[in-house]
Structures are given as C-alpha cells and as structure tokens.
Design a protein around this motif. Structure first.
Motif, mmCIF file in Angstrom:
data_model
loop_
_atom_site.group_PDB
_atom_site.id
_atom_site.type_symbol
_atom_site.label_atom_id
_atom_site.label_comp_id
_atom_site.label_asym_id
_atom_site.label_seq_id
_atom_site.Cartn_x
_atom_site.Cartn_y
_atom_site.Cartn_z
ATOM 1 N N VAL A 61 -16.158 55.544 37.215
ATOM 2 C CA VAL A 61 -16.863 55.307 35.954
ATOM 3 C C VAL A 61 -18.271 54.806 36.271
ATOM 4 C CG1 VAL A 61 -16.886 53.975 33.802
ATOM 5 C CG2 VAL A 61 -14.701 54.735 34.784
ATOM 6 N N ALA A 62 -19.271 55.592 35.893
ATOM 7 C CA ALA A 62 -20.663 55.236 36.194
ATOM 8 C C ALA A 62 -21.334 54.641 34.963
ATOM 9 C CB ALA A 62 -21.430 56.469 36.662
ATOM 10 N N GLY A 71 -24.430 62.366 32.976
ATOM 11 C CA GLY A 71 -23.826 61.977 34.241
ATOM 12 C C GLY A 71 -23.225 60.585 34.236
ATOM 13 N N PHE A 72 -23.646 59.761 33.290
ATOM 14 C CA PHE A 72 -23.111 58.402 33.195
ATOM 15 C C PHE A 72 -22.067 58.331 32.080
ATOM 16 C CE2 PHE A 72 -27.019 57.786 35.504
ATOM 17 C CZ PHE A 72 -26.705 56.778 36.409
ATOM 18 N N ASP A 73 -21.043 57.516 32.343
ATOM 19 C CA ASP A 73 -19.934 57.427 31.397
ATOM 20 C C ASP A 73 -20.184 56.424 30.279
ATOM 21 O OD1 ASP A 73 -17.795 59.120 32.860
ATOM 22 O OD2 ASP A 73 -18.502 57.744 34.398
ATOM 23 N N THR A 74 -20.953 55.382 30.580
ATOM 24 C CA THR A 74 -21.210 54.347 29.582
ATOM 25 C C THR A 74 -22.461 53.570 29.991
ATOM 26 O OG1 THR A 74 -20.201 52.509 28.338
ATOM 27 C CG2 THR A 74 -19.723 52.619 30.697
ATOM 28 N N VAL A 75 -22.775 52.546 29.232
ATOM 29 C CA VAL A 75 -23.986 51.769 29.490
ATOM 30 C C VAL A 75 -23.632 50.307 29.766
ATOM 31 C CG1 VAL A 75 -25.458 53.300 28.152
ATOM 32 C CG2 VAL A 75 -24.338 51.380 27.011
ATOM 33 N N LEU A 81 -18.171 48.076 26.688
ATOM 34 C CA LEU A 81 -17.221 48.247 27.783
ATOM 35 C C LEU A 81 -15.848 47.695 27.456
ATOM 36 C CD1 LEU A 81 -17.441 49.357 30.757
ATOM 37 C CD2 LEU A 81 -17.443 46.956 31.452
ATOM 38 N N ARG A 82 -15.772 46.694 26.606
ATOM 39 C CA ARG A 82 -14.483 46.037 26.340
ATOM 40 C C ARG A 82 -13.476 46.957 25.662
ATOM 41 N NH1 ARG A 82 -16.129 42.038 21.260
ATOM 42 N NH2 ARG A 82 -17.127 43.690 20.040
ATOM 43 N N VAL A 91 -15.710 51.383 39.323
ATOM 44 C CA VAL A 91 -16.915 51.466 38.501
ATOM 45 C C VAL A 91 -18.131 51.525 39.429
ATOM 46 C CG1 VAL A 91 -18.367 50.233 36.826
ATOM 47 C CG2 VAL A 91 -15.861 50.251 36.560
ATOM 48 N N VAL A 92 -19.090 52.363 39.099
ATOM 49 C CA VAL A 92 -20.376 52.395 39.792
ATOM 50 C C VAL A 92 -21.412 51.824 38.830
ATOM 51 C CG1 VAL A 92 -22.126 53.808 40.911
ATOM 52 C CG2 VAL A 92 -19.711 54.441 41.085
ATOM 53 N N GLN A 93 -22.092 50.770 39.239
ATOM 54 C CA GLN A 93 -23.032 50.059 38.362
ATOM 55 C C GLN A 93 -24.434 50.068 38.965
ATOM 56 O OE1 GLN A 93 -22.438 45.789 37.930
ATOM 57 N NE2 GLN A 93 -23.025 45.864 35.777
#
Length: 233
Positions: A61-62, A71-75, A81-82, A91-93
């Motif tokens: 999850v990026a 390309g990113f799943d969320t911010v 995120l919750r 997770v990739v942050q």
C-alpha cells in the motif's frame, strides 16, 4: 538523559539515539497504519522509489502527501487511513518531512519515529536508554514546526518526569501553523478529523522503531514495558 532538539538540516553527524517527530501527519499516519494491522512501513526516499516499490510489490500500500495521485493507494491522512484494513500488509510511505527526517538519521544506533499518539510508549522506551544523549529531530518547517517541537519536548520531559502534564504541549500543537493549514484547506489530502487525530495523546500502546532491512529503512511497532512492568524491573 541529555536531550537536544535539531532540524533536519542541523544534523551533521549520526546521533546515538534519534527520535524523529512528525505530528501532522507522517508518524500519526504511521501509527494508524499499525493500528489498522500493517506489518511494516517502508520509508521511501522519493516518490519515484515509492512507485518502483509498489510496482515490484503490487500488494503493498503506497501513500504520499498531498492529493491522490496515479500509482498511490491513499494519502497521508490519519482520518482517511483509519477506514482501510491493512491486516498483515506492507505500507510504503513518502512524505515531505517525516520520512526525510528518519532517513537522515538512519545510521543512528536507535531510531524512533513519534507523534503524540505514541508519546508515552516512546518515552518509556527512552527510559531504558537513560545514559544516552537523545537527538529529537524536529522535521517540520526546517526545524521550527511548533507541533513537532512541542511533542518532542513533551516526550523528553515525560521520559524523565512521569508527572508531566501534556495540556500545554497539546495546546501549542493545536495552535501551530500546520494545524491552521490543515484546518484552512491549505494542505491537500486532508480529512476533517485529521487535526484531532494528530492531537490524540497515547492513542496507541507501542513505540515505532526504524531500522535498515535489505537496504530499505523499515518502520515497525515495538511493544514496551508497562509502568507496572518497569516498577518490577
């Protein structure tokens, strides 16, 4: 414990123990990711690296700062995120300040990443290193972000004075420039609950430790002794 407080640009050598603080919002988000079941968080050096890691591991999850992007799943929002089930996932942050600060001290013998949500657990872990000099990395605003400095000062105080009251430190964070920017919509990728979630003291019972794993800087939750356990040691 000898504490010093530095911005990222002021780091001229690898500290022995580093606590990297990003309250709004990188390490509040990281704590929520673990709270949602994530196994580990890879701290990426760049957006390109985050996307490359995601491409090699499609199940990871990026996430990034700012608005959603291909390309990113969320911010980088705890409020958003919750609602995501991260059970057992990686997770990739990549963020503007928090991940940069952690990577800047990757040679330290111990790297902790922190915000108010893990303050007490972080302070308890520091108590086990009471002979060390601890460098608190204030990541926001070139080392001048008051929400990060307030949190760092609170954790430092709490590590040595168990009766420290968090109220004044939380007030400073709530009145910080970062909080105002989140409230006023200056920053993108924001949930209305983000400020409150960032100021939720000791929401999670773990500290967060970053270390090198196969050339990557990886953040993991770390259980720490409870006050009762400390007293029995």
């Amino acid at each position: 414990m000898d504490a010093r407080f530095l911005g990222i640009a002021e780091l001229v050598e690898a500290p022995s123990v580093a606590v990297v603080v990003d309250v709004m919002r990188a390490f509040t988000v990281a704590a929520w990711a673990f709270g949602q079941g994530a196994e580990k968080i890879v701290l990426a050096e760049s957006l390109d690296e985050a996307l490359a890691l995601k491409a090699r591991h499609p199940d990871w999850v990026a996430l990034k700062d700012g608005p959603p992007a291909p390309g990113f799943d969320t911010v980088n929002s705890p409020g958003l995120l919750r609602s995501i089930d991260l059970g057992g996932r990686t997770v990739v942050q990549k963020t503007t300040a928090g991940t940069v600060g952690a990577l800047a001290v990757k040679e330290a013998s111990l790297v902790l990443c922190a915000g108010f949500v893990v303050a007490e657990a972080t302070a308890r872990l520091l108590r086990t290193r009471d002979r060390d000099t601890v460098t608190f990395v204030v990541t926001g605003e070139d080392g001048h972000a008051d929400e990060d400095l307030a949190c760092a000062q609170y954790i430092a105080r709490r590590a040595t004075e168990a009766a420290t009251d968090a109220a004044e430190f939380l007030r400073r964070a709530g009145e910080s420039r970062a909080a105002a920017e989140l409230a006023e919509g200056v920053r993108q990728g924001v949930h209305p609950d983000d400020i409150a979630l960032c100021l939720e003291l000791d929401r999670f019972p773990f500290a967060m430790v970053a270390s090198s794993e196969e050339s990557l800087m990886v953040l993991r939750p770390c259980a720490v002794p409870s006050p009762a356990d400390e007293a029995s040691i």
